[in-house]
Design a protein around this motif. Sequence first.
Motif, PDB file in Angstrom:
ATOM      1  N   GLN A 144       0.832  -1.204   0.000  1.00  0.00           N
ATOM      2  CA  GLN A 144       0.000   0.000   0.000  1.00  0.00           C
ATOM      3  C   GLN A 144       0.867   1.256   0.000  1.00  0.00           C
ATOM      4  N   ARG A 145       1.835   1.255  -0.922  1.00  0.00           N
ATOM      5  CA  ARG A 145       2.766   2.370  -1.045  1.00  0.00           C
ATOM      6  C   ARG A 145       2.808   2.815  -2.500  1.00  0.00           C
ATOM      7  N   HIS A 146       3.244   4.049  -2.722  1.00  0.00           N
ATOM      8  CA  HIS A 146       3.445   4.559  -4.079  1.00  0.00           C
ATOM      9  C   HIS A 146       4.609   3.801  -4.706  1.00  0.00           C
ATOM     10  N   ILE A 147       4.494   3.511  -5.987  1.00  0.00           N
ATOM     11  CA  ILE A 147       5.545   2.740  -6.666  1.00  0.00           C
ATOM     12  C   ILE A 147       6.909   3.424  -6.580  1.00  0.00           C
ATOM     13  N   ASN A 148       6.930   4.762  -6.574  1.00  0.00           N
ATOM     14  CA  ASN A 148       8.208   5.470  -6.464  1.00  0.00           C
ATOM     15  C   ASN A 148       8.879   5.218  -5.110  1.00  0.00           C
ATOM     16  N   GLU A 149       8.080   5.095  -4.060  1.00  0.00           N
ATOM     17  CA  GLU A 149       8.638   4.794  -2.743  1.00  0.00           C
ATOM     18  C   GLU A 149       9.268   3.406  -2.734  1.00  0.00           C
ATOM     19  N   VAL A 150       8.580   2.451  -3.353  1.00  0.00           N
ATOM     20  CA  VAL A 150       9.097   1.075  -3.414  1.00  0.00           C
ATOM     21  C   VAL A 150      10.326   1.018  -4.314  1.00  0.00           C
ATOM     22  N   PHE A 151      10.319   1.780  -5.396  1.00  0.00           N
ATOM     23  CA  PHE A 151      11.489   1.831  -6.277  1.00  0.00           C
ATOM     24  C   PHE A 151      12.722   2.319  -5.506  1.00  0.00           C
ATOM     25  N   ILE A 152      12.560   3.362  -4.717  1.00  0.00           N
ATOM     26  CA  ILE A 152      13.685   3.888  -3.938  1.00  0.00           C
ATOM     27  C   ILE A 152      14.130   2.868  -2.896  1.00  0.00           C
ATOM     28  N   LEU A 153      13.184   2.158  -2.281  1.00  0.00           N
ATOM     29  CA  LEU A 153      13.556   1.107  -1.337  1.00  0.00           C
ATOM     30  C   LEU A 153      14.337   0.008  -2.063  1.00  0.00           C
ATOM     31  N   ALA A 154      13.892  -0.378  -3.262  1.00  0.00           N
ATOM     32  CA  ALA A 154      14.611  -1.400  -4.036  1.00  0.00           C
ATOM     33  C   ALA A 154      16.022  -0.928  -4.370  1.00  0.00           C
ATOM     34  N   LEU A 155      16.155   0.319  -4.763  1.00  0.00           N
ATOM     35  CA  LEU A 155      17.473   0.893  -5.042  1.00  0.00           C
ATOM     36  C   LEU A 155      18.354   0.819  -3.800  1.00  0.00           C
ATOM     37  N   ASP A 156      17.803   1.220  -2.668  1.00  0.00           N
ATOM     38  CA  ASP A 156      18.539   1.179  -1.403  1.00  0.00           C
ATOM     39  C   ASP A 156      18.952  -0.254  -1.056  1.00  0.00           C
ATOM     40  N   GLN A 157      18.023  -1.181  -1.186  1.00  0.00           N
ATOM     41  CA  GLN A 157      18.318  -2.564  -0.821  1.00  0.00           C
ATOM     42  C   GLN A 157      19.348  -3.192  -1.760  1.00  0.00           C
ATOM     43  N   ALA A 158      19.329  -2.802  -3.020  1.00  0.00           N
ATOM     44  CA  ALA A 158      20.347  -3.281  -3.964  1.00  0.00           C
ATOM     45  C   ALA A 158      21.713  -2.716  -3.592  1.00  0.00           C
ATOM     46  N   GLU A 159      21.774  -1.440  -3.270  1.00  0.00           N
ATOM     47  CA  GLU A 159      23.048  -0.829  -2.878  1.00  0.00           C
ATOM     48  C   GLU A 159      23.582  -1.426  -1.587  1.00  0.00           C
ATOM     49  N   GLN A 160      22.685  -1.860  -0.699  1.00  0.00           N
ATOM     50  CA  GLN A 160      23.093  -2.476   0.561  1.00  0.00           C
ATOM     51  C   GLN A 160      23.425  -3.969   0.391  1.00  0.00           C
ATOM     52  N   GLY A 161      23.153  -4.515  -0.802  1.00  0.00           N
ATOM     53  CA  GLY A 161      23.456  -5.919  -1.072  1.00  0.00           C
ATOM     54  C   GLY A 161      22.395  -6.898  -0.598  1.00  0.00           C
ATOM     55  N   HIS A 162      21.192  -6.406  -0.263  1.00  0.00           N
ATOM     56  CA  HIS A 162      20.133  -7.290   0.224  1.00  0.00           C
ATOM     57  C   HIS A 162      19.308  -7.895  -0.900  1.00  0.00           C
TER      58      HIS A 162
END
Length: 97
Positions: free
Chosen positions: A66-84
């Motif tokens: 229940q989040r805006h796709i842009n918020e999830v995109f930024i979380l995905a970017l963050d998680q990729a940079e963190q190696g998760h």
Amino acid sequence: MNGTDVADEVERVAKQLERTYCKRSRQNLYIACEDYDFTWAEAEVIAMRTMWHEGTPLLRIAKALQRHINEVFILALDQAEQGHISLREGGLLGSEA
């Protein structure tokens, strides 16, 4: 300490903080994506990672959380940079690509 002394001290501390923490001087400040919420509960982050690894498309992850796709995109970017999470077949579209 009178009111003038307090104001001077506040100004001095503000300038010191600015020198210490501001990397660049800014005029006419604009804050990008101010209307989005980039704070996440740990359970939401874990759910996002699980859905990502299952191949769930980003849009479906956003709907499930229940989040805006842009918020999830930024979380995905963050998680990729963190190696998760890592690149996956289908990219953001996941198994629907």
